[in-house]
Design an enzyme around this catalytic site. Structure first.
Site, PDB file in Angstrom:
ATOM      1  CB  CYS A   1       2.915   5.772   1.363  1.00 52.22           C
ATOM      2  SG  CYS A   1       3.598   7.427   1.241  1.00 52.22           S
TER       3      CYS A   1
ATOM      4  CG  HIS B   1      -0.146   5.292  -1.731  1.00 50.99           C
ATOM      5  ND1 HIS B   1      -0.677   6.312  -0.970  1.00 50.99           N
ATOM      6  CD2 HIS B   1       1.153   5.622  -1.976  1.00 50.99           C
ATOM      7  CE1 HIS B   1       0.273   7.211  -0.757  1.00 50.99           C
ATOM      8  NE2 HIS B   1       1.385   6.825  -1.365  1.00 50.99           N
TER       9      HIS B   1
ATOM     10  CG  ASN C   1       1.757  10.451  -1.497  1.00 54.55           C
ATOM     11  OD1 ASN C   1       1.074   9.976  -0.594  1.00 54.55           O
ATOM     12  ND2 ASN C   1       2.903   9.923  -1.878  1.00 54.55           N
TER      13      ASN C   1
END
Ligand code: ACO
Length: 324
Positions: A114, A251, A281
């Protein structure tokens, strides 16, 4: 004067298929209410059969190049951040290089899950600062739908597919925080936390691709502490305070992580770009997708100071300060 990596263009691409929380509630024991309350996510995109990470990456790259008014032949570097490459090898970046018909320079992948976009941005920024690159494409691209356990309601509701890209061009700056471009990057990792977020497969261990496994509550706790700390480090390194930041581009893992982290730094909600509600996500793609959306709708403008931050499996995390 110092070489700065200035953002010349930025683009995002999402696959067409939309999967809503209500769609998921038909296959696992969950509800729109639970997902929205715990994560802020309402829907996500899922890549079509035969649509690979490199395809999403190439589509985002074409938009970014178009916005930069540049041709692929002007690039000398492609760095793709991904944890879901088309194949174990070669690098997905070389697939993108070929699709763009770019016949020079270098193309390779970076794996930091990520936080991959921050890591890839740091790598390309270093190439430009050292004079090794004049024009670089940095892409975050993922097809997490391919590594999810669709029977595990604790993880399958959280992720989506997509890609975002930025084109960086070398320009000379004064070496101050008033310069346009990437001002600084701050990377961290701590391998002790492997078991809290990982994929239970791989070519060397199980010879399979595996599925994402996560201890969500523990990840949440670490994320808020680590992200606030690395954001503060980025501000301090540049002699800046939270008041100097125009936009936080986090993020997009979870609305509660985003809100807790920015409130720890005293950042008002209006300064935080949020796309997690409609992207979920997208791992390494989430920051460049959020940048592309906020640039396209006119929120992020030339000269704005943006603080990017991310954390993911490893744990690996980081922050970058970029004057647009
Ligand atoms: N629908 C309904 N119930 C669910 C679901 C679901 N989709 N998922 C879990 N539950 C249940 C659990 O089974 C549990 O039930 P129980 O009490 O009967 O045992 C209950 O909800 C609470 O589970 P928790 O895991 O404790 O729920 P929590 O409030 O921590 O929320 C969540 C879970 C949303 C995953 C949260 O921990 C989180 O956001 N963590 C961060 C993880 C993350 O974002 N990771 C992304 C990668 S890392 C990064 O990008 C930062």
């Amino acid at each position: 004067m110092v070489a700065r990596a200035v953002v010349a263009g930025c683009g995002g691409y999402l696959p067409e298929t939309v999967l809503t929380n209500a769609d998921l509630a038909r296959s696992v024991d969950t509800s729109d209410e639970w997902i929205v309350q715990r994560t802020g996510i309402r829907e996500r995109r899922v890549a079509a059969e035969g649509e690979f990470t490199s395809h999403l990456a190439t589509a985002a790259a074409r938009i970014a190049l178009d916005r930069a008014a540049m041709l692929p032949s002007e690039l000398d570097l492609i760095v793709v951040a991904t944890a879901t490459p088309d194949e174990t090898f070669p690098a997905t970046a070389t697939r993108v290089q070929d699709a763009l018909d770019m016949r020079r320079g270098a193309a390779f992948d970076v794996q930091a899950v990520c936080s991959g976009f921050i890591y890839a941005l740091n790598v390309a920024d270093n190439f430009i600062r050292l004079g090794q690159s004049e024009a670089a494409l940095v892409i975050g691209a993922e097809t997490f739908s391919r590594i999810l356990d669709w029977q595990d309601r604790a993880t399958c509701v959280l992720f989506g597919d997509g890609a975002g890209a930025v084109v960086l061009r070398a320009e000379q700056g004064e070496g101050t925080a008033a310069d346009r471009g990437v001002l600084s990057n701050h990377l961290r990792s701590d391998g002790r936390h492997h078991d809290l977020l990982f994929v239970d497969g791989g070519p060397s261990s199980t010879r399979t691709v595996g599925h994402l496994r996560m201890a969500g509550r523990d990840v949440f706790r670490h994320a808020v502490v680590n992200l606030a700390s690395v954001m503060q480090e980025a501000l301090a390194a540049n002699g800046l305070t939270a008041d100097d930041i125009d936009w936080v581009v986090p993020h997009q893992a979870n609305l509660r992580i985003i809100r807790s982290t920015s409130s720890k730094l005293g950042m008002p909600e209006e300064k935080v770009i949020v796309t997690v509600d409609h992207h979920a996500n997208t791992s390494a793609a989430s920051i460049p997708l959020a940048l592309a959306e906020a640039v396209t709708d006119g929120r992020i403008k030339r000269g704005d100071l943006c603080l990017l931050e991310a954390m993911g499996g490893g744990f690996a995390w980081g922050a970058s300060l970029v004057r647009w």
